[in-house]
Design a protein around this motif. Structure first.
Motif, PDB file in Angstrom:
ATOM      1  N   THR A   1      14.919  50.177  36.587  1.00  0.00           N
ATOM      2  CA  THR A   1      14.115  51.404  36.687  1.00  0.00           C
ATOM      3  C   THR A   1      14.523  52.407  35.616  1.00  0.00           C
ATOM      4  O   THR A   1      13.676  53.037  34.968  1.00  0.00           O
ATOM      5  CB  THR A   1      14.280  52.026  38.089  1.00  0.00           C
TER       6      THR A   1
ATOM      7  N   ARG B   1      13.299  51.283  32.249  1.00  0.00           N
ATOM      8  CA  ARG B   1      11.843  51.436  32.155  1.00  0.00           C
ATOM      9  C   ARG B   1      11.478  52.897  31.891  1.00  0.00           C
ATOM     10  O   ARG B   1      10.593  53.190  31.080  1.00  0.00           O
ATOM     11  CB  ARG B   1      11.200  50.963  33.455  1.00  0.00           C
TER      12      ARG B   1
ATOM     13  N   THR C   1       6.949  50.708  46.748  1.00  0.00           N
ATOM     14  CA  THR C   1       7.064  50.305  45.346  1.00  0.00           C
ATOM     15  C   THR C   1       7.892  49.042  45.168  1.00  0.00           C
ATOM     16  O   THR C   1       7.548  48.158  44.385  1.00  0.00           O
ATOM     17  CB  THR C   1       7.681  51.445  44.518  1.00  0.00           C
TER      18      THR C   1
ATOM     19  N   TYR D   1       7.046  47.371  37.606  1.00  0.00           N
ATOM     20  CA  TYR D   1       6.243  48.579  37.421  1.00  0.00           C
ATOM     21  C   TYR D   1       4.973  48.369  36.608  1.00  0.00           C
ATOM     22  O   TYR D   1       4.109  49.247  36.587  1.00  0.00           O
ATOM     23  CB  TYR D   1       7.107  49.660  36.759  1.00  0.00           C
TER      24      TYR D   1
ATOM     25  N   PRO E   1       7.603  54.606  36.319  1.00  0.00           N
ATOM     26  CA  PRO E   1       8.557  54.262  37.385  1.00  0.00           C
ATOM     27  C   PRO E   1       9.009  55.461  38.209  1.00  0.00           C
ATOM     28  O   PRO E   1       9.591  55.296  39.282  1.00  0.00           O
ATOM     29  CB  PRO E   1       9.746  53.667  36.621  1.00  0.00           C
TER      30      PRO E   1
END
Length: 422
Positions: free
Chosen positions: A22, A25, A285, A310, A315
């Protein structure tokens, strides 16, 4: 506004891996990102492929499959020559490595060291106590004599998070949190501590007023009440700062799912427990993240995982107000609505304690979670008339009750009337 993503999940669910993916990203999307491991014993560095951790807790030398410091420029130069021969300057390996280098330049990785933070905090406390104790002829305790203090590492970790969110240094803070059960206890701490302070501070104030004439004669002797007042004021400010970081519209607790049957009761109760504390929950998510055959290790593998999870989406969380109670005026009184998605009737406890409404939730295998809601002024002079659950909301009905009005108000009014009659 700095966004906060606090990731947690049942043990073994891959929280650390997904937190790293995450963060990468978000950095690839142009954000300045802090990836903070608050219960990290080296897993975060291992997942990222880092070769070490500096003395101040910053992870160094993230490995991309080659030595970052020595091989990056050489690798980019060699790939650039090959790309020029094939006309692939914009989309070849060199471009990928250049983009990755820019991503890593926007990423800071830090691990919170609970032992070091606790030692520093206890040393500060011992220093704070030394002055008043010395004035009273007592010796100050050594920092080692004050510990360990249960719950202190969680408190200090939350303070670290709130400091990062309040800073303008990062656009996004991604927290690799502890396992779900421990994370829920950690995140409940600010409200628990705030409720405790609300009870301590009035008592301290009354005692200080009662003893003020006596203490005034002790010129030059530090009063314990002044120290307590200062301490409670400082503690209240710290709690407010932590609370502000957790509940602002850009914060969310993102929960990693698990197929383990043992984890399901707690996972199902998590939205309710987080809403009780006024925290936003995101269980969707990462709920259906496909498990890859091998654990993603290193930046390249984590970037690939981030793309799977994602896709083209940001994200980070969108800006949404956290779940908080609301007071609604009705024809014959008031209604106090407390959002508690997914709550079951047999889990719920409700008690009126003075000017607070105490709501508790029982989950099998988990310590009871409770929160004391300070009632708005209009409800303090009312009695509870009804309580029901509807559409994931606890709706508590209040009716005005003159017996709860302060006596002095009635007395003052009576005296004014008599004076007017004369």
């Amino acid at each position: 506004m700095t966004r906060l993503l606090f990731l947690t999940g049942p043990g073994g669910a891959g929280t650390t891996t997904l937190a790293a993916a995450t963060a990468l990203r978000a950095a690839a999307g142009g954000h300045r990102v802090l990836l903070l491991g608050v219960s990290d014993a080296g897993e975060l560095a291992a997942v990222l492929g880092a070769s070490g951790v500096s003395g101040d807790g910053n992870v160094l030398d993230i490995d991309e499959g080659f030595d970052l410091e020595e091989g990056l420029e050489d690798g980019l130069e060699e790939d650039g020559e090959a790309d020029r021969e094939h006309g692939e300057l914009e989309h070849g390996p060199a471009a990928d490595r250049a983009a990755r280098r820019e991503t890593l330049a926007r990423l800071t990785v830090r691990r919170f060291d609970p032992a070091a933070a606790t030692e520093t905090a206890l040393a500060d406390l011992a220093k704070l106590l030394s002055g008043p104790l010395a004035a009273a002829g007592l010796s100050a305790p050594d920092a080692a004599e004050l510990g360990p203090v249960p719950g202190l590492p969680d408190i200090l970790a939350l303070r670290e998070i709130s400091t990062a969110v309040a800073s303008t240094e990062w656009d996004t803070v991604v927290v690799d949190g502890p396992p779900l059960k421990a994370a829920l206890a950690m995140l409940a701490w600010p409200e628990t501590a705030a409720a405790a302070l609300r009870r301590v501070r009035p008592i301290e104030g009354q005692a200080a007023r009662a003893l003020r004439p006596l203490l005034a004669g002790l010129v030059g002797l530090p009063t314990p009440f002044a120290m307590v007042t200062q301490w409670t004021d400082n503690a209240a400010a710290e709690i407010a700062g932590v609370r502000a970081a957790l509940v602002h519209p850009g914060s969310v607790v993102r929960v990693v799912g698990s197929s383990s049957a043992a984890a399901q009761p707690l996972l199902q109760a998590t939205p309710t427990l987080l809403a009780l504390q006024g925290l936003r929950a995101d269980l969707g998510t990462l709920a259906d993240v496909a498990r890859v055959p091998e654990e993603p290790l290193g930046v390249a593998a984590l970037e690939a995982l981030g793309e799977i999870v994602y896709k083209d989406a940001d994200p980070g969380p969108g800006l949404v107000d956290p779940p908080e109670p609301t007071m609604i005026t009705e024809a014959d009184g008031y209604r106090y609505d407390v959002p508690l998605p997914g709550v079951e009737r047999d889990q719920l406890g409700l008690v009126r304690s003075g000017d607070e409404l105490v709501v508790s939730i029982e989950v099998p295998g988990v310590a009871a979670h409770r929160r004391a809601f300070p009632l708005p002024a209009a409800l303090r002079r009312c009695r509870i008339a009804t309580a029901r659950i509807a559409d994931g909301v606890l709706r508590v009905g209040f009716k005005p009750d003159e017996s709860l009005w302060p006596e002095r108000f009635l007395t003052d009014h009576s005296e004014d009337t008599q004076n007017g009659d004369r």
